[in-house]
Design a protein around this motif. Structure first.
Motif, mmCIF file in Angstrom:
data_model
loop_
_atom_site.group_PDB
_atom_site.id
_atom_site.type_symbol
_atom_site.label_atom_id
_atom_site.label_comp_id
_atom_site.label_asym_id
_atom_site.label_seq_id
_atom_site.Cartn_x
_atom_site.Cartn_y
_atom_site.Cartn_z
ATOM 1 N N MET A 60 1.630 32.055 34.912
ATOM 2 C CA MET A 60 2.479 32.945 34.152
ATOM 3 C C MET A 60 1.806 34.303 33.934
ATOM 4 S SD MET A 60 5.398 32.940 32.933
ATOM 5 C CE MET A 60 6.465 33.658 31.792
ATOM 6 N N GLN A 61 0.488 34.266 33.670
ATOM 7 C CA GLN A 61 -0.264 35.508 33.469
ATOM 8 C C GLN A 61 -0.244 36.358 34.741
ATOM 9 O OE1 GLN A 61 -1.410 36.617 30.686
ATOM 10 N NE2 GLN A 61 -2.602 38.339 31.419
ATOM 11 N N GLN A 62 -0.386 35.746 35.903
ATOM 12 C CA GLN A 62 -0.360 36.453 37.181
ATOM 13 C C GLN A 62 0.998 37.131 37.383
ATOM 14 O OE1 GLN A 62 -2.907 36.846 39.203
ATOM 15 N NE2 GLN A 62 -1.791 37.893 40.818
ATOM 16 N N HIS A 63 2.071 36.476 37.043
ATOM 17 C CA HIS A 63 3.421 37.026 37.182
ATOM 18 C C HIS A 63 3.595 38.258 36.291
ATOM 19 C CE1 HIS A 63 7.597 37.003 38.250
ATOM 20 N NE2 HIS A 63 7.976 36.903 36.975
ATOM 21 N N ARG A 64 3.078 38.211 35.072
ATOM 22 C CA ARG A 64 3.180 39.339 34.129
ATOM 23 C C ARG A 64 2.399 40.543 34.654
ATOM 24 N NH1 ARG A 64 2.062 37.635 28.332
ATOM 25 N NH2 ARG A 64 4.120 36.769 28.636
ATOM 26 N N ILE A 65 1.224 40.319 35.234
ATOM 27 C CA ILE A 65 0.422 41.409 35.795
ATOM 28 C C ILE A 65 1.162 42.056 36.974
ATOM 29 C CG2 ILE A 65 -1.701 41.933 37.058
ATOM 30 C CD1 ILE A 65 -3.100 39.847 35.317
ATOM 31 N N GLU A 66 1.782 41.245 37.818
ATOM 32 C CA GLU A 66 2.525 41.775 38.960
ATOM 33 C C GLU A 66 3.706 42.634 38.502
ATOM 34 O OE1 GLU A 66 3.557 38.348 41.243
ATOM 35 O OE2 GLU A 66 1.535 38.127 42.080
ATOM 36 N N ILE A 67 4.397 42.206 37.470
ATOM 37 C CA ILE A 67 5.520 42.985 36.942
ATOM 38 C C ILE A 67 5.026 44.305 36.360
ATOM 39 C CG2 ILE A 67 7.277 43.060 35.128
ATOM 40 C CD1 ILE A 67 7.766 40.089 35.654
ATOM 41 N N THR A 68 3.923 44.261 35.624
ATOM 42 C CA THR A 68 3.356 45.479 35.034
ATOM 43 C C THR A 68 2.934 46.463 36.121
ATOM 44 O OG1 THR A 68 2.554 44.173 33.157
ATOM 45 C CG2 THR A 68 1.599 46.352 33.452
ATOM 46 N N VAL A 69 2.276 45.989 37.157
ATOM 47 C CA VAL A 69 1.865 46.850 38.267
ATOM 48 C C VAL A 69 3.100 47.435 38.960
ATOM 49 C CG1 VAL A 69 0.762 46.860 40.547
ATOM 50 C CG2 VAL A 69 -0.356 45.715 38.628
ATOM 51 N N GLY A 70 4.119 46.634 39.158
ATOM 52 C CA GLY A 70 5.356 47.114 39.775
ATOM 53 C C GLY A 70 6.019 48.212 38.963
ATOM 54 N N VAL A 71 6.040 48.055 37.636
ATOM 55 C CA VAL A 71 6.626 49.076 36.765
ATOM 56 C C VAL A 71 5.834 50.377 36.873
ATOM 57 C CG1 VAL A 71 7.023 49.714 34.346
ATOM 58 C CG2 VAL A 71 7.728 47.471 35.177
ATOM 59 N N PHE A 72 4.505 50.292 36.863
ATOM 60 C CA PHE A 72 3.678 51.497 36.982
ATOM 61 C C PHE A 72 3.882 52.185 38.323
ATOM 62 C CE2 PHE A 72 1.021 49.867 33.417
ATOM 63 C CZ PHE A 72 1.111 51.015 32.624
ATOM 64 N N ILE A 73 4.022 51.421 39.381
ATOM 65 C CA ILE A 73 4.268 52.012 40.693
ATOM 66 C C ILE A 73 5.619 52.723 40.713
ATOM 67 C CG2 ILE A 73 4.749 51.449 43.113
ATOM 68 C CD1 ILE A 73 2.502 49.385 42.951
ATOM 69 N N LEU A 74 6.648 52.113 40.147
ATOM 70 C CA LEU A 74 7.966 52.757 40.094
ATOM 71 C C LEU A 74 7.926 54.036 39.262
ATOM 72 C CD1 LEU A 74 10.387 49.699 39.758
ATOM 73 C CD2 LEU A 74 10.060 51.215 41.723
ATOM 74 N N LEU A 75 7.225 54.009 38.137
ATOM 75 C CA LEU A 75 7.082 55.218 37.316
ATOM 76 C C LEU A 75 6.339 56.313 38.083
ATOM 77 C CD1 LEU A 75 6.295 53.750 33.779
ATOM 78 C CD2 LEU A 75 8.367 54.932 34.505
ATOM 79 N N GLY A 76 5.315 55.925 38.819
ATOM 80 C CA GLY A 76 4.569 56.895 39.621
ATOM 81 C C GLY A 76 5.432 57.518 40.706
ATOM 82 N N LEU A 77 6.237 56.704 41.374
ATOM 83 C CA LEU A 77 7.138 57.225 42.412
ATOM 84 C C LEU A 77 8.192 58.154 41.812
ATOM 85 C CD1 LEU A 77 7.624 54.061 44.655
ATOM 86 C CD2 LEU A 77 6.334 56.145 45.187
#
Length: 154
Positions: free
Chosen positions: A1-18
């Motif tokens: 579950m922790q791994q899934h939360r980290i992946e979502i957080t990284v995805g959100v940061f990448i979308l914000l960066g784009l």
């Protein structure tokens, strides 16, 4: 579950960066999302040389953008470049003796049209023409003149 939360957080940061990169690209390019909604009038000016000026280049008065270049074509009679511009309707102080010149933003930046209003009482309207113009300064020509003048000196 922790791994899934980290992946979502990284995805959100990448979308914000784009999204931030897209916003900066639009701002730097001079494009505007509400440019089509602007109420404008058209003027034109003829230049001997428009080196590097393109459609959508900025038109400025005192360093403030007041319009954009809509097109550039050659006048077959005078063999001069005619620059067509769309000027914001609220810019109602461009006189018939205004001076249009092509400037460069920075040392090697993009070209834009700079208009210096004159003192005549007559105002340019839709379809107006600026007769007093200064063409673009071409860096290669300046370097060539400098080099040729240096070669002539003993």
């Amino acid at each position: 579950m922790q791994q899934h939360r980290i992946e979502i957080t990284v995805g959100v940061f990448i979308l914000l960066g784009l999204a931030a990169m897209a916003f900066l690209a639009i701002q730097v390019s001079g494009l505007s999302l509400n440019a089509a909604k602007r109420d404008t009038y058209r003027i034109s000016a003829s230049f001997n040389n428009v080196a590097g000026l393109t459609a959508r280049s900025q038109v400025q008065v005192a360093g403030v953008q007041v319009g954009h270049v809509t097109g550039i074509h050659i006048d077959p009679l005078t063999v001069r470049a005619v620059v067509d511009m769309a000027i914001d309707k609220d810019v109602d102080y461009l006189t018939t003796d205004s001076i249009a010149s092509i400037k460069t933003a920075g040392v090697l930046g993009e070209q834009y049209v700079s208009i210096a209003p004159g003192a005549e009482p007559d105002i340019l309207g839709d379809g107006g023409v600026i007769h007093d113009t200064q063409s673009a300064l071409v860096l290669e020509d300046l370097i060539g003149k400098f080099m040729s003048s240096m070669g002539n000196k003993p």
